[in-house]
Design an enzyme around this catalytic site. Sequence first.
Site, PDB file in Angstrom:
ATOM      1  CB  SER A 140      -0.900   0.005   1.243  1.00 31.56           C
ATOM      2  OG  SER A 140      -1.555   1.248   1.391  1.00 31.56           O
ATOM      3  CE1 TYR A 173      -4.724  -2.023   4.788  1.00 31.91           C
ATOM      4  CE2 TYR A 173      -3.833   0.183   4.454  1.00 31.91           C
ATOM      5  CZ  TYR A 173      -4.308  -1.013   3.940  1.00 31.91           C
ATOM      6  OH  TYR A 173      -4.366  -1.197   2.586  1.00 31.91           O
TER       7      TYR A 173
END
Length: 691
Positions: free
Chosen positions: A568, A581
């Site tokens: 990400s 996350y």
Amino acid sequence: MSDTNDLNGTTPTVRPSTAAELVARSNRLGADPKNTNYAGGNTSAKGTVTDPVTGKPVELVWVKGSGGDLGTLTESGLAVLRLDRMRALVDVYPGVEREDEMVAAFDYCLHGRGGAAPSIDTAMHGLVDAAHVDHLHPDSGIAIATAADGEALTAKIFGDKVAWVPWRRPGFQLGLDIAAIKEANPQAVGCILGGHGITAWGDTSDEAEASSLWIIDTAAAYIAERSRPEPFGPTLEGYAALPQSERRAKAAALAPTIRGIASHDRPMVGHFTDSDVVLDFLAAAEHPRLAALGTSCPDHFLRTKVKPLVLDLPGMATVEESVARLEELAVAYREDYRAYYDRHATPDSPAIRGADPLIVLVPGVGMFSYGKDKQTARVAGEFYVNAINVMRGAEGLSTYAPIDEAEKFRIEYWALEEAKLQRMPKPKPLATRIALVTGAASGIGKAIATRLAAEGACVVVADLDLDRAQAAAAEIGTSDVAVGVRADVSDEDQVQAMVDAVVLAFGGLDLVVNNAGLSLSKSLLDTTVADWDLQHDVMAKGSFLVSRTAARVLIEQGLGGDIVYISSKNSVFAGPNNIAYSAVKADQAHQVRLLAAELGEHGIKVNGVNPDGVVRGSGIFASGWGANRAAVYGVEEDKLGEFYAQRTLLKREVLPEHCANAVFALCGPDMTHTTGLHIPVDAGVAAAFLR
């Protein structure tokens, strides 16, 4: 026979055209595996139509075209020839030494555009004086055809209704031979072709079909009634089938080694079969002798090679013992195949096409078959099952006596067969590659799986939800292209079971995409230990488990491979309210670097993709992450994708397909020397630039 409708008074009598009637018969015959193998055999019909040029009647023959399958045949798969011109070729036939030239001559006999390309068996159908002809490869018929006393058995079983035709390679001369035999035996409804199959005929389509089925069923009944009790001999001690769970675990453990053996010359896709037919054959004392004799029907050995590689160890042998012996046998197999080629090759023979086995038999476990794609591999296995059935029938009545090695070579390295191979379409970029994508039932994972399959890969869609995984796989393609499996990637045993399912489905593994993930949008103070552990278990631990388990397969195969992490933008960008996350994405990003450094010596590339703002179709965003991020940024949830786009340099929304493009670029043919790379797919987020 005419294709025009007759009028009876004022009521038209409508019947199917000759071609439609032929297709219907072909489909019925091809739908039942007792009648013929996949793409095996051919059918024909003769009829009269009006020539659009002269307006006069012209007699045609419709024949299944080269490479078609009876069970799925359509009218477009028929070759259409003028019968007068085709039969006139008899007058210019230069003899058996030059009979291959006659295939090119068929092009001068085509009616109109001619439909599909005429096959080598066209002469058989055109020259035999019958309106309808079937040539089939039934197991029962080939069993008689390959028995040492097949001619005597044919007379005994069928009387004078079926004639015997000694082995001759398919071609124009065989057509002449069968035509002469039919003329000399007007009472006959068909013939047994030595070493090959059957041909039957009739004045109507129904008569031809009935003749074919009568020959097949009569042969099968005779074998069932007269076969000796143990045609393959008694069961060898230790060679009986292992219990199902044990044999499938052993098959999965052996699959990487065997695929490496089958892919020495070129990569192959595999198929595993542990049917009773295979296991019973491998448990019997005579299986080594029979396997060494090889297959006989040309359709069989063109798909399976002249003979298989057989592991000469009992099922109870350990995986380590089996691997070591398989590697020894592979060397011997390649040497033996090279010697076979050298014994029979002539200066004008095509080059050797590879010396690797296409069929590998493991007693107690089953059969591994290989091909350029899953369908070819599966069909190769089906053909060897046909061969086992043939051997059982022949041995039950007599002695199995296939055509000799020289004849097999003549067909395997036939110039016409080589020409057919050269006409095959160019393979897609990822052909023969087997991919595993986790978290692939939706969003980025599904887009990746879809793209990889479109580029030629076989794909396993893994997801926590089995129903959704299977539904996604079904959208992507047939089971020869994609299958769905369930796996919780945070569970070590489930990850092993998932990878085992991959290698049993497609023979091995080449490309792994760690995409499974979830996200909980919370601040530091709101993030619980359970929140932290859940995300790290799925993405950090899960990626580690998947990569470690897959790497064992990739290393054992010796074919290199790719591992891709869907990380990400957050792995390098510090944003609010997503500490768990973002931290786990940073973990994944560093796994890429670590594994690239460690696995490079095995030819395994490890790279990453860093998306951002992929809202559409995302399971993560749909599960609450989207609502939370929208609240953080003060926008409506359905506008979140547009919001992310406007903060990028390119002002473009990122879609799952864009991530799939990046994965294909990393694993495709143009980036073979790139490893340890992270590709941003975020439309340009300056704060996430890698530096």
